[in-house]
Design a protein around this motif. Structure first.
Motif, short mmCIF file in Angstrom:
data_model
loop_
_atom_site.label_atom_id
_atom_site.label_comp_id
_atom_site.label_asym_id
_atom_site.label_seq_id
_atom_site.Cartn_x
_atom_site.Cartn_y
_atom_site.Cartn_z
N LYS A 202 0.83 -1.19 0.00
CA LYS A 202 0.00 0.00 0.00
C LYS A 202 0.87 1.25 0.00
O LYS A 202 1.79 1.37 0.82
CB LYS A 202 -0.92 0.01 1.23
CG LYS A 202 -1.89 1.18 1.23
CD LYS A 202 -2.81 1.16 2.45
CE LYS A 202 -3.75 2.35 2.45
NZ LYS A 202 -4.64 2.37 3.64
N GLU B 226 1.62 4.94 0.80
CA GLU B 226 1.22 6.04 1.69
C GLU B 226 1.88 7.33 1.23
O GLU B 226 2.54 7.37 0.18
CB GLU B 226 1.59 5.70 3.14
CG GLU B 226 1.02 4.40 3.66
CD GLU B 226 -0.46 4.51 4.00
OE1 GLU B 226 -1.05 3.51 4.43
OE2 GLU B 226 -1.05 5.62 3.81
N ASP B 227 1.74 8.39 2.03
CA ASP B 227 2.16 9.73 1.58
C ASP B 227 3.66 9.83 1.31
O ASP B 227 4.08 10.36 0.27
CB ASP B 227 1.75 10.76 2.63
CG ASP B 227 0.26 10.71 2.92
OD1 ASP B 227 -0.09 10.62 4.11
OD2 ASP B 227 -0.54 10.73 1.96
N ALA C 46 4.61 7.99 -1.76
CA ALA C 46 4.12 8.69 -2.95
C ALA C 46 5.09 9.78 -3.38
O ALA C 46 5.35 9.97 -4.58
CB ALA C 46 2.75 9.29 -2.69
N LEU D 136 2.03 6.85 -9.82
CA LEU D 136 1.34 6.51 -8.58
C LEU D 136 0.09 5.70 -8.90
O LEU D 136 -0.60 5.99 -9.88
CB LEU D 136 0.95 7.78 -7.82
CG LEU D 136 2.07 8.71 -7.37
CD1 LEU D 136 1.49 9.86 -6.55
CD2 LEU D 136 3.11 7.97 -6.56
N TYR E 64 -4.17 5.73 -4.67
CA TYR E 64 -3.59 6.70 -3.74
C TYR E 64 -4.38 8.01 -3.77
O TYR E 64 -4.73 8.56 -2.71
CB TYR E 64 -2.12 6.95 -4.05
CG TYR E 64 -1.54 8.05 -3.19
CD1 TYR E 64 -1.25 9.30 -3.72
CD2 TYR E 64 -1.33 7.85 -1.83
CE1 TYR E 64 -0.75 10.32 -2.91
CE2 TYR E 64 -0.83 8.85 -1.02
CZ TYR E 64 -0.55 10.09 -1.56
OH TYR E 64 -0.07 11.09 -0.77
#
Length: 772
Positions: free
Chosen positions: A273, A275-276, A279, A289, A293
């Motif tokens: 997964k 995440e920020d 990214a 991306l 997201y």
């Protein structure tokens, strides 16, 4: 008597060759100007044999045609771009025919109409009745002077024009200066930039240094002609020991293996997964991306109504939203940036202060003077909390720690030229150096945080000052990477998400440093306004004219409706360019000529199709429809696709554009070219479907990608001609321009004649001796 005559002739040739062959070729020689001619050729017959005409200043190609065949025998059609010739001597296309009248100047298709082209002395003008559905030979021209790059659209040609003909027509003969060495023409100036000192205009054919003058190369289909303003290197200093020493590690850094490490880590991050923080790193590594997201970001902001308890949430989300290509000042109706500069940034210690400055600088956001926290206040807050040892700590109290120190340095990096900041940075870098060499940096996360800071400051993590026991800081970080591409914290074979996030950010930051692309957290706003709906293009005011008959739609959009009236008003041999801000398509107008409007779409594909780690662009389902029918097969036409990869930091030679199916499986590898200076990757396609750019591993490369950029300024790049031209150097080892070939030929001829003369003399004397 005959023998004496023969020997006298050989002696004369010998003296002539030795004398004139050792003279420098005349730089004052001029081009032999030919007679001006015009011809008109129909589909199956010649309407006007090649005929000379009298040149007059400022006369146009249309003036010459009118004088040759009579105005009454020419049919025109007025367009917004001037008069278009549709018939000569009654030869014109029927409504269902794909012919048009083209004009060629010295064998090269004119980039402007007959009414606009100003005739030059010696021009050969030919009007040809051509079927635009048939493939034609073409060549491209690039003129490069440092960062000033002129890339001309491919020009079709007939007969046997030369590279000089191509240059003169596209740049303008008045803008090109030529020096003749024997019969070879070499450029001495283009657009006022002249050859001087050790700088000269180098001539390349298909990225290889030419061994002849421009007039000596006859164009071939697909040729890429390049004129590059170069400077050969000055002589090395006689006393190199007097030069200042540079600090280097004890062993060279393996950039090939490093890029593999980045790719492997990218695959690991994308397999989990996103995440920020991940990214941000994926964006800066040039990776796409996942669509999930962006949708997760929207859901979070809506769920929380844009309100968060921690200041670091606003800061982290601001960076993530930028990485997703959105504006955090207006994301789902909320301004996260304002929440930072008017928030309680000290609530979470220096962590909140440092990342507040990082977030505000990430896209150079404007901060009002009335803000609670201006940039000046944030910098002052960081500087006042520096400890005597040069470091910082999260709690504000001694002792200092490497993680907080590196984080603060990353925030202060943009201000390193300010006197007070510069002094603080110097002390902090010395602190980190002591920590690494003292073996207190013992985990991947701390090492990665330091690499991020040093890279933002422009300091090499593979330098001698950050090397211990022949192991540099970046090499130390890479020792924690596992086979799956992820990182562990302090040794072991099992990757964890926290360490992998930090480690990935660290190696991407260093990749940016190697490419001289600044800080990991520099994330400019996407200023390209893309129309979400259908953009109607109905008037010439919606277009901008580019070089070589290419008309670009001014606005970016996802879907375009090109009206039939607009398309019929464009020259049939022209092209129209559309873009959605990330990819552009240049489509021949002839392909779009139907009885109705044409709809062009950059279609999106499902998230499942894009779920592949080697994809470095978005995937697009390109479609052209008219009257409800899809135009998928282009016949003899091709459409040129150009993908923008501004954030790509990997190996450009490993990029390929692929045609993929609806499940994301690669079906066809397209012939791919790139221009690293403009960050674009290109391919020509003969049908529409789903296309995207992929980065391949070196062992899977079948054929090298063609590089459009000839610049030698890129790090690590070695021009092909350096090997091929190794022997063409001056006495001090400097490469010379390819202007000595005619002189060498004369000297060689002189040597050959000397041998012939000597042989003739010996033979004659022996015969005389035999007679005695």
């Amino acid at each position: 008597m005959l023998n004496k005559l023969r020997l006298s002739l050989l002696s004369f040739l010998l003296v002539f060759t030795v004398f004139f062959g050792t003279l420098q070729p005349s730089a004052q020689a001029e081009e032999v100007v030919k007679d001006e001619t015009i011809s008109v050729v129909g589909n199956s017959e010649t309407l006007l044999e090649e005929t000379t005409f009298s040149y007059e200043e400022n006369m146009t190609a249309l003036d010459v045609l009118i004088d040759a065949v009579g105005e009454e025998n020419i049919e025109f059609e007025d367009t917004d771009f001037g008069k278009m010739i549709i018939g000569i001597n009654g030869v014109k296309p029927a409504e269902d025919e794909s012919f048009y009248w083209a004009i060629f100047i010295n064998g090269i298709a004119s980039p402007v109409g007959a009414e606009s082209y100003i005739v030059q002395p010696g021009d050969s003008i030919s009007y040809r009745y051509i079927d635009y559905m048939e493939a034609a030979d073409s060549a491209t021209l690039n003129v490069i002077n440092g960062d000033d790059i002129q890339e001309f659209y491919p020009s079709t040609f007939i007969d046997n024009p030369t590279a000089l003909d191509l240059l003169n027509l596209l740049v303008g003969k008045d803008n090109v200066g030529v020096t003749y060495y024997g019969e070879d023409a070499f450029v001495n100036s283009i657009n006022g930039v002249a050859t001087e000192g050790n700088s000269y205009w180098a001539f390349y054919i298909n990225d290889e240094m030419a061994s002849t003058g421009l007039n000596g190369h006859t164009l071939k289909n697909g040729d890429k002609i390049t004129l590059n303003y170069e400077t050969w290197e000055e002589e090395s200093p006689e006393n190199p020991e007097e030069q200042p020493e540079t600090e280097e590690p004890t062993k060279a850094f393996d950039s090939v293996e490093f890029n593999k490490a980045v790719n492997s880590a990218s695959q690991y991050i994308l397999s989990n997964k996103v995440e920020d923080w991940q990214a941000v790193a994926l964006n800066k590594a040039g990776k796409s991306l996942p669509a999930s997201y962006s949708s997760n970001l929207k859901s979070l902001i809506l769920e929380k109504d844009g309100m968060f308890s921690k200041i670091t949430d606003y800061e982290r989300l601001t960076l993530g939203i930028l990485a997703a290509g959105k504006d955090p000042r207006n994301f789902e109706g909320h301004n996260l940036v304002e929440s930072i500069y008017n928030g309680n940034v000290t609530k979470q210690g220096l962590n909140g202060v440092a990342y507040a400055l990082i977030a505000l600088d990430s896209a150079n956001f404007q901060v009002p003077k009335t803000a609670k926290w201006t940039r000046e206040k944030l910098i002052a807050e960081l500087l006042k909390n520096q400890h005597d040892d040069g470091g910082w700590s999260w709690s504000l109290n001694p002792p200092s720690d490497s993680d907080t120190t590196a984080m603060v340095l990353t925030a202060l990096a943009p201000y390193k030229n300010q006197a007070d900041v510069s002094l603080a940075i110097e002390k902090a870098v010395n602190y980190l150096k002591e920590q690494y060499q003292g073996s207190t940096v013992d985990n991947s996360s701390t090492a990665a945080t330091i690499v991020i800071a040093l890279s933002a400051l422009g300091i090499d993590s593979h330098s001698e000052e950050f090397t211990k026991n022949e192991n540099s800081l970046i090499e130390f970080l890479l020792t924690f990477q596992n086979k799956d591409g992820g990182f562990d914290w302090q040794g072991g074979e099992e990757s964890d998400s926290f360490s992998s996030d930090q480690g990935y950010r660290g190696i991407v930051a260093y990749q940016l440093f190697l490419a001289d692309k600044g800080s990991l957290y520099t994330l400019p706003l996407n200023t390209n306004k893309v129309e979400d709906g259908n953009l109607l293009v109905k008037d010439h005011s919606d277009l901008v004219i580019k070089a070589s008959n290419v008309y670009k739609v001014k606005k970016d959009a996802k879907t375009f409706t090109l009206t039939n009236e607009l398309l019929k008003g464009l020259p049939q041999n022209s092209s129209i360019e559309v873009s959605n801000g990330k990819v552009n398509a240049t489509v021949p107008v002839a392909l779009l000529l139907t009885n109705s409007d044409v709809i062009f779409s950059f279609g999106e594909v499902s998230e499942a199709v894009k779920n592949t780690s080697d994809l470095v662009s978005d995937l697009y389902d390109f479609t052209i429809t008219s009257e409800g029918k899809t135009i998928s097969d282009f016949g003899n036409h091709v459409v040129n696709l150009g993908f923008d990869l501004t954030n790509f930091n990997g190996d450009w030679d490993q990029l390929r554009i692929y045609h993929v199916d609806e499940n994301g499986n690669k079906l066809e590898e397209m012939k791919t070219t790139y221009d690293a200076k403009t960050n674009q990757v290109f391919a020509s396609v003969g049908h529409f479907s789903i296309y995207g750019v992929f980065e391949l591993q070196k062992n899977s490369i079948k054929e090298p990608v063609v590089k459009e950029d000839n610049s030698s300024e890129q790090k690590g790049e070695v021009q092909q001609d350096q090997v091929q031209q190794k022997e063409k150097t001056s006495s001090n080892g400097n490469r010379l321009p390819n202007t000595a070939t005619p002189l060498f030929n004369l000297i060689a001829l002189g040597g050959a004649l000397m041998l012939i003369g000597a042989g003739g003399t010996i033979y004659s004397r022996r015969r005389q001796t035999n007679k005695i």
